[in-house]
Motif scaffolding. Structure first.
Motif, short mmCIF file in Angstrom:
data_model
loop_
_atom_site.label_atom_id
_atom_site.label_comp_id
_atom_site.label_asym_id
_atom_site.label_seq_id
_atom_site.Cartn_x
_atom_site.Cartn_y
_atom_site.Cartn_z
N TRP A 83 -36.71 5.99 6.78
CA TRP A 83 -35.67 5.21 6.11
C TRP A 83 -36.31 4.00 5.41
O TRP A 83 -36.03 3.72 4.24
N LYS B 149 -37.36 3.00 -3.16
CA LYS B 149 -36.23 2.79 -4.09
C LYS B 149 -36.22 1.37 -4.65
O LYS B 149 -35.36 1.03 -5.48
N LYS C 104 -35.44 -1.22 -2.82
CA LYS C 104 -34.34 -1.97 -2.19
C LYS C 104 -34.82 -2.83 -1.03
O LYS C 104 -34.03 -3.57 -0.45
N SER D 16 -16.53 2.89 21.17
CA SER D 16 -15.31 2.81 20.36
C SER D 16 -14.09 3.20 21.16
O SER D 16 -12.97 3.05 20.69
N PHE E 100 -20.05 -1.13 16.13
CA PHE E 100 -20.58 -0.92 14.78
C PHE E 100 -20.04 0.39 14.22
O PHE E 100 -19.51 1.22 14.94
N PHE E 101 -20.26 0.59 12.93
CA PHE E 101 -19.74 1.79 12.25
C PHE E 101 -20.88 2.59 11.61
O PHE E 101 -21.90 2.03 11.20
N ASN E 102 -20.66 3.85 11.52
CA ASN E 102 -21.63 4.83 11.05
C ASN E 102 -21.56 4.98 9.52
O ASN E 102 -20.48 5.24 9.03
N LEU F 11 -26.52 0.90 9.35
CA LEU F 11 -27.34 0.11 8.42
C LEU F 11 -26.56 -0.25 7.16
O LEU F 11 -26.97 -1.13 6.41
N VAL F 12 -25.45 0.44 6.93
CA VAL F 12 -24.70 0.26 5.68
C VAL F 12 -23.36 -0.45 5.92
O VAL F 12 -23.01 -1.38 5.18
N ASN G 252 -10.69 2.75 14.16
CA ASN G 252 -10.44 4.13 14.58
C ASN G 252 -8.95 4.46 14.63
O ASN G 252 -8.55 5.62 14.48
N MET H 187 -8.25 5.10 10.91
CA MET H 187 -8.89 6.36 10.56
C MET H 187 -8.14 7.53 11.22
O MET H 187 -7.90 8.56 10.59
N PRO I 282 -14.31 6.13 0.03
CA PRO I 282 -15.65 6.62 -0.35
C PRO I 282 -15.84 8.09 -0.03
O PRO I 282 -16.61 8.78 -0.69
N LEU J 35 -15.52 12.79 6.29
CA LEU J 35 -15.82 11.68 7.20
C LEU J 35 -15.91 12.17 8.65
O LEU J 35 -16.83 11.79 9.39
N ILE K 169 -12.97 10.89 21.08
CA ILE K 169 -12.11 9.72 20.86
C ILE K 169 -10.66 10.10 21.13
O ILE K 169 -9.91 9.37 21.79
#
Ligand code: 3HC
Length: 292
Positions: A56, A63, A65, A127, A149-151, A154-155, A199, A202, A234, A240, A252
């Motif tokens: 990564w 890139k 970045k 979660s 955190f969310f999957n 890193l983003v 969640n 979602m 997105p 998703l 979940i």
């Protein structure tokens, strides 16, 4: 060092679990300048995490970045260990991202209560399991919360900080500030509720999407397209779910249903069937979509 938790006391972060979430949370911490230990019981899991994070980082540098020097520093700030006892003894803040099983998490938090320095805050990335379920066994319930955190971690900017009845204000403030220092935008959830905020939102969309598909009203492709092109999401709900992992989605739902007992929260049989076939989404090459 003071026995009181403080943001300035945090120099070493321990992330427990080298899976999809744990490895990216750890890299996020390393990029923010924290000395970060990834602990997992599996050597193979640690090796897979190391390979993915190195690839990564190389990709980001390629890139344009990420500066090469920042990538090198972050990778050097990461260490990998199977030894929870030693890792916990060196940590100022601990984020548990192990398997979503209460017995496993309880055993980990019991150990952390004994091994981690007195000032260390013990957070879970869970979660589904509110931190109240593991807080008492630590002997320091005021220093326990969810830091979710969310999957891909890193983003995604969001971190849900969830307090339980005995979580102290200091624990909440430090965790919110730590999230900011990791480059995230934390939100606070004042009371435990299954699914927290994200969640639940979602889940509501997924439930409707599954209904439309199961009733033959539209294809999963067209439902996903609509979410993207009409609502600006997105990715569509089926794509998703495949990205998150259908085993995770099913888990979940099971955990939420077990807690609420509401029929509307019952796990979707179609998803359970895909999980039983080993179709877990992207990570196995097939789920709602085929990725081969
Ligand atoms: N790991 C790290 N970085 C990734 C990544 C991954 N798995 N996937 C994508 N990225 C990065 C790319 O490198 C790229 O970075 P750049 O723009 O700086 O070069 C950026 O994300 C965008 O990627 P792409 O251009 O390849 O693709 P998209 O524009 O479609 O973005 C996405 C991918 C970020 C995953 C986007 O589709 C998205 O935001 N999807 C929704 C994700 C979501 O809802 N997550 C929450 C899931 S729920 C959850 O995690 C809770 C848990 O409890 C279940």
């Amino acid at each position: 060092m003071s026995t009181q938790p403080s943001i300035e006391n945090i120099s070493t972060i321990l992330v427990i679990g080298a899976g999809t979430m744990g490895r990216q949370i750890a890299m996020t911490a390393a990029l923010a300048g924290y000395s970060t230990i990834i602990q997992d019981i599996s050597e193979d899991g640690l090796e897979a995490a190391r390979t993915e994070l190195e690839e990564w980082a190389a990709g980001r540098v390629g890139k344009g970045k990420l500066e090469q020097s920042a990538a090198t520093s972050a990778l050097a700030a990461l260490s990998y260990s199977t030894d929870l006892d030693t890792a916990a003894a060196h940590a100022d803040y601990i984020i548990e991202a192990a398997t979503e099983r209460l017995d496993i998490k309880t055993a980990i938090f019991e150990k952390l209560g004994v091994l981690a320095p007195a000032h260390a805050i013990l957070a879970t990335n869970s979660s589904t399991l509110g931190s109240s379920k593991v807080a008492q066994v630590t002997g320091r319930p005021a220093q326990v919360c969810n830091m979710h955190f969310f999957n891909p971690a890193l983003v995604m900017k969001c971190v849900e900080v969830v307090r339980h009845e005995s979580t102290s204000d200091a624990t909440v403030e430090i965790t919110m500030e730590l999230a900011r220092r990791l480059g995230k935008e934390p939100v606070l959830i004042n009371r435990e509720i299954p699914g927290f905020i994200a969640n639940r939102l979602m889940g509501a969309i997924q439930k409707e999407a599954l209904y439309l598909a199961d009733a033959g009203i539209a294809s999963i492709d067209d439902i996903d397209t609509t979410a993207r092109t009409a609502l600006g999401h997105p990715m569509g709900p089926f794509a998703l779910m495949d990205m998150v992992g259908l085993d995770v989605i099913d888990f979940i739902a099971q955990a939420t249903y077990a807690e609420t007992g509401l029929e509307e929260d019952a796990p979707n049989p179609g998803i359970a069937a895909l999980v039983a076939e080993g179709k877990l989404g992207r990570k196995t090459g097939a789920g709602f979509y085929n990725y081969n």
